[in-house]
Motif scaffolding. Structure first.
Motif, PDB file in Angstrom:
ATOM      1  N   GLN A 153       0.847  -1.265  -0.036  1.00 32.01           N
ATOM      2  CA  GLN A 153      -0.034  -0.001  -0.080  1.00 32.01           C
ATOM      3  C   GLN A 153       0.843   1.173   0.119  1.00 32.01           C
ATOM      4  OE1 GLN A 153      -2.397  -0.657   3.514  1.00 32.01           O
ATOM      5  NE2 GLN A 153      -3.999  -1.681   2.373  1.00 32.01           N
ATOM      6  N   GLY A 154       2.204   1.237  -0.032  1.00 26.38           N
ATOM      7  CA  GLY A 154       2.977   2.401   0.062  1.00 26.38           C
ATOM      8  C   GLY A 154       2.947   3.169   1.328  1.00 26.38           C
ATOM      9  N   ARG A 155       2.751   2.508   2.386  1.00 26.20           N
ATOM     10  CA  ARG A 155       2.665   3.151   3.483  1.00 26.20           C
ATOM     11  C   ARG A 155       3.627   3.148   4.520  1.00 26.20           C
ATOM     12  NH1 ARG A 155      -3.151   4.460   4.414  1.00 26.20           N
ATOM     13  NH2 ARG A 155      -2.858   4.081   6.549  1.00 26.20           N
ATOM     14  N   ARG A 156       5.049   2.603   4.321  1.00 27.90           N
ATOM     15  CA  ARG A 156       5.910   2.605   4.974  1.00 27.90           C
ATOM     16  C   ARG A 156       7.164   2.911   4.329  1.00 27.90           C
ATOM     17  NH1 ARG A 156       7.439  -0.744   9.418  1.00 27.90           N
ATOM     18  NH2 ARG A 156       5.100  -1.586   9.191  1.00 27.90           N
ATOM     19  N   LEU A 157       7.916   3.777   4.937  1.00 32.76           N
ATOM     20  CA  LEU A 157       9.162   4.338   4.295  1.00 32.76           C
ATOM     21  C   LEU A 157      10.561   3.848   5.199  1.00 32.76           C
ATOM     22  CD1 LEU A 157      10.969   6.213   2.308  1.00 32.76           C
ATOM     23  CD2 LEU A 157      10.673   7.778   4.289  1.00 32.76           C
ATOM     24  N   THR A 158      11.668   3.096   4.738  1.00 34.40           N
ATOM     25  CA  THR A 158      12.565   2.878   5.608  1.00 34.40           C
ATOM     26  C   THR A 158      14.111   3.526   4.960  1.00 34.40           C
ATOM     27  OG1 THR A 158      11.851   0.600   5.891  1.00 34.40           O
ATOM     28  CG2 THR A 158      14.029   0.908   6.106  1.00 34.40           C
ATOM     29  N   MET A 159      14.882   4.122   5.803  1.00 33.04           N
ATOM     30  CA  MET A 159      16.011   4.723   5.317  1.00 33.04           C
ATOM     31  C   MET A 159      17.021   4.011   6.565  1.00 33.04           C
ATOM     32  SD  MET A 159      14.689   8.567   5.476  1.00 33.04           S
ATOM     33  CE  MET A 159      13.570   8.222   6.845  1.00 33.04           C
ATOM     34  N   PHE A 160      18.273   3.877   5.722  1.00 34.52           N
ATOM     35  CA  PHE A 160      19.460   3.555   6.431  1.00 34.52           C
ATOM     36  C   PHE A 160      20.525   4.612   6.736  1.00 34.52           C
ATOM     37  CE2 PHE A 160      18.488  -0.999   7.226  1.00 34.52           C
ATOM     38  CZ  PHE A 160      17.442  -1.351   6.237  1.00 34.52           C
ATOM     39  N   VAL A 161      20.730   4.836   7.864  1.00 34.71           N
ATOM     40  CA  VAL A 161      21.544   6.110   7.953  1.00 34.71           C
ATOM     41  C   VAL A 161      22.810   5.855   8.658  1.00 34.71           C
ATOM     42  CG1 VAL A 161      21.474   8.345   9.052  1.00 34.71           C
ATOM     43  CG2 VAL A 161      19.268   7.400   8.251  1.00 34.71           C
ATOM     44  N   LEU A 162      23.771   6.332   8.198  1.00 33.80           N
ATOM     45  CA  LEU A 162      25.231   6.312   9.030  1.00 33.80           C
ATOM     46  C   LEU A 162      25.139   6.784  10.274  1.00 33.80           C
ATOM     47  CD1 LEU A 162      27.688   7.005   5.962  1.00 33.80           C
ATOM     48  CD2 LEU A 162      27.035   4.803   7.101  1.00 33.80           C
ATOM     49  N   PRO A 163      25.760   6.456  11.467  1.00 32.86           N
ATOM     50  CA  PRO A 163      25.369   6.882  12.598  1.00 32.86           C
ATOM     51  C   PRO A 163      26.278   8.310  12.871  1.00 32.86           C
ATOM     52  CG  PRO A 163      26.795   4.823  12.938  1.00 32.86           C
ATOM     53  CD  PRO A 163      26.498   5.159  11.364  1.00 32.86           C
ATOM     54  N   GLU A 164      26.012   9.456  11.954  1.00 35.80           N
ATOM     55  CA  GLU A 164      26.960  10.496  12.048  1.00 35.80           C
ATOM     56  C   GLU A 164      25.976  11.473  12.035  1.00 35.80           C
ATOM     57  OE1 GLU A 164      29.465   9.982   8.573  1.00 35.80           O
ATOM     58  OE2 GLU A 164      30.311   8.321   9.249  1.00 35.80           O
ATOM     59  N   PRO A 165      26.402  12.606  12.762  1.00 32.28           N
ATOM     60  CA  PRO A 165      25.506  13.744  13.038  1.00 32.28           C
ATOM     61  C   PRO A 165      25.048  14.379  11.514  1.00 32.28           C
ATOM     62  CG  PRO A 165      27.006  13.881  14.589  1.00 32.28           C
ATOM     63  CD  PRO A 165      27.567  12.725  13.677  1.00 32.28           C
ATOM     64  N   HIS A 166      25.904  14.513  10.773  1.00 29.27           N
ATOM     65  CA  HIS A 166      25.422  15.222   9.451  1.00 29.27           C
ATOM     66  C   HIS A 166      24.566  14.272   8.472  1.00 29.27           C
ATOM     67  CE1 HIS A 166      28.535  12.374   7.838  1.00 29.27           C
ATOM     68  NE2 HIS A 166      27.702  12.427   6.759  1.00 29.27           N
ATOM     69  N   GLU A 207      27.492   2.490  19.703  1.00 26.11           N
ATOM     70  CA  GLU A 207      29.053   2.257  19.513  1.00 26.11           C
ATOM     71  C   GLU A 207      29.169   1.453  18.091  1.00 26.11           C
ATOM     72  OE1 GLU A 207      30.750   0.686  23.128  1.00 26.11           O
ATOM     73  OE2 GLU A 207      29.919   2.147  24.263  1.00 26.11           O
ATOM     74  N   SER A 208      28.282   1.500  17.396  1.00 24.90           N
ATOM     75  CA  SER A 208      28.583   0.542  16.277  1.00 24.90           C
ATOM     76  C   SER A 208      28.762   1.623  15.022  1.00 24.90           C
ATOM     77  CB  SER A 208      27.435  -0.256  15.959  1.00 24.90           C
ATOM     78  OG  SER A 208      27.650  -0.925  14.683  1.00 24.90           O
ATOM     79  N   GLU A 209      29.397   1.206  14.069  1.00 26.00           N
ATOM     80  CA  GLU A 209      29.507   1.962  12.656  1.00 26.00           C
ATOM     81  C   GLU A 209      28.378   1.240  11.710  1.00 26.00           C
ATOM     82  OE1 GLU A 209      33.458   2.175  11.130  1.00 26.00           O
ATOM     83  OE2 GLU A 209      33.970   2.820  13.354  1.00 26.00           O
ATOM     84  N   GLN A 210      27.532   0.492  12.273  1.00 22.23           N
ATOM     85  CA  GLN A 210      26.729  -0.003  11.446  1.00 22.23           C
ATOM     86  C   GLN A 210      25.628   1.006  10.997  1.00 22.23           C
ATOM     87  OE1 GLN A 210      26.542  -3.053   9.835  1.00 22.23           O
ATOM     88  NE2 GLN A 210      28.488  -3.204  10.479  1.00 22.23           N
ATOM     89  N   PRO A 211      24.735   0.848  10.002  1.00 20.29           N
ATOM     90  CA  PRO A 211      23.780   1.953   9.673  1.00 20.29           C
ATOM     91  C   PRO A 211      22.573   1.759  10.697  1.00 20.29           C
ATOM     92  CG  PRO A 211      24.428   1.033   7.612  1.00 20.29           C
ATOM     93  CD  PRO A 211      25.159   0.255   8.698  1.00 20.29           C
ATOM     94  N   ILE A 212      21.904   2.977  10.837  1.00 18.77           N
ATOM     95  CA  ILE A 212      20.685   2.981  11.984  1.00 18.77           C
ATOM     96  C   ILE A 212      19.487   2.864  10.912  1.00 18.77           C
ATOM     97  CG2 ILE A 212      19.449   4.308  13.373  1.00 18.77           C
ATOM     98  CD1 ILE A 212      22.158   5.716  14.395  1.00 18.77           C
ATOM     99  N   ARG A 213      18.593   2.019  11.385  1.00 20.38           N
ATOM    100  CA  ARG A 213      17.280   2.009  10.386  1.00 20.38           C
ATOM    101  C   ARG A 213      16.425   2.935  10.932  1.00 20.38           C
ATOM    102  NH1 ARG A 213      14.522  -3.487   8.936  1.00 20.38           N
ATOM    103  NH2 ARG A 213      15.502  -4.137  10.939  1.00 20.38           N
ATOM    104  N   VAL A 214      15.726   3.776  10.133  1.00 21.16           N
ATOM    105  CA  VAL A 214      14.660   4.879  10.363  1.00 21.16           C
ATOM    106  C   VAL A 214      13.328   4.368   9.721  1.00 21.16           C
ATOM    107  CG1 VAL A 214      13.944   7.317  10.204  1.00 21.16           C
ATOM    108  CG2 VAL A 214      16.469   6.540  10.555  1.00 21.16           C
ATOM    109  N   THR A 215      12.259   4.201  10.324  1.00 18.53           N
ATOM    110  CA  THR A 215      11.023   3.733   9.736  1.00 18.53           C
ATOM    111  C   THR A 215       9.919   4.533   9.975  1.00 18.53           C
ATOM    112  OG1 THR A 215      11.981   1.490   9.724  1.00 18.53           O
ATOM    113  CG2 THR A 215       9.425   1.571   9.321  1.00 18.53           C
ATOM    114  N   LEU A 216       9.221   4.931   9.072  1.00 17.78           N
ATOM    115  CA  LEU A 216       7.796   5.808   9.086  1.00 17.78           C
ATOM    116  C   LEU A 216       6.961   4.993   8.455  1.00 17.78           C
ATOM    117  CD1 LEU A 216      10.059   8.219   9.049  1.00 17.78           C
ATOM    118  CD2 LEU A 216       8.145   9.527   8.659  1.00 17.78           C
ATOM    119  N   ALA A 217       5.842   4.848   9.320  1.00 16.47           N
ATOM    120  CA  ALA A 217       4.635   3.728   8.943  1.00 16.47           C
ATOM    121  C   ALA A 217       3.433   4.469   9.077  1.00 16.47           C
ATOM    122  CB  ALA A 217       4.860   2.505   9.530  1.00 16.47           C
ATOM    123  N   LEU A 218       2.624   4.739   8.106  1.00 18.82           N
ATOM    124  CA  LEU A 218       1.388   5.253   8.241  1.00 18.82           C
ATOM    125  C   LEU A 218       0.279   4.150   8.202  1.00 18.82           C
ATOM    126  CD1 LEU A 218       0.148   8.012   7.921  1.00 18.82           C
ATOM    127  CD2 LEU A 218      -0.178   7.349   5.365  1.00 18.82           C
TER     128      LEU A 218
END
Length: 140
Positions: free
Chosen positions: A15-28, A69-80
């Motif tokens: 249904q296109g109601r979920r967005l997932t992003m993988f983000v480096l653990p860096e402030p920028h 403390e990990s350099e692994q990407p952080i997963r950000v999810t928005l779900a409607l």
């Protein structure tokens, strides 16, 4: 955000109601996520949630970046969901988040109190793979 992992709709979300992003653990990397939140809420015709959703996502993501403390990407999810916009941040930190009552002389430490005051509540859970998700919801 990583250059190879731009925001995308979840391929299993028909249904296109979920967005997932993988983000480096860096402030920028926080700013591009805020822009993606604004864009997806506009696409979903939920622009009235933008200010609160950007703030909540920023606070939760900043906490994850600060405490992992990990350099692994952080997963950000928005779900409607039916009655909610759910925001989830999944990282590799093994520590449980805590809202702190801080004095006025402290510069930080108010993020989860802010999340709680806007969203009404927040929660976290640990997963078997060693990750943790911190989440909150905004009513539609």
């Amino acid at each position: 955000m990583t250059s190879t992992d731009l925001p995308r709709l979840d391929p299993y979300d028909m249904q296109g109601r979920r967005l997932t992003m993988f983000v480096l653990p860096e402030p920028h990397c926080v700013r591009p996520v805020r822009h993606a939140v604004k864009a997806i809420l506009s696409y979903w015709e939920m622009a009235y949630l933008t200010d609160d959703a950007e703030l909540l996502t920023t606070e939760l993501l900043t906490n994850a970046i600060r405490h992992t403390e990990s350099e692994q990407p952080i997963r950000v999810t928005l779900a409607l969901e039916q009655r909610w916009l759910a925001i989830g941040i999944r990282d590799r930190s093994a520590s449980a988040p805590q809202a702190h009552r801080v004095t006025t002389c402290h510069e930080g430490g108010r993020g989860l109190l802010l999340v709680e005051s806007i969203a009404g509540a927040w929660a976290y859970r640990f997963h078997l793979d060693g990750t943790k998700t911190v989440s909150c919801r905004l009513p539609l």
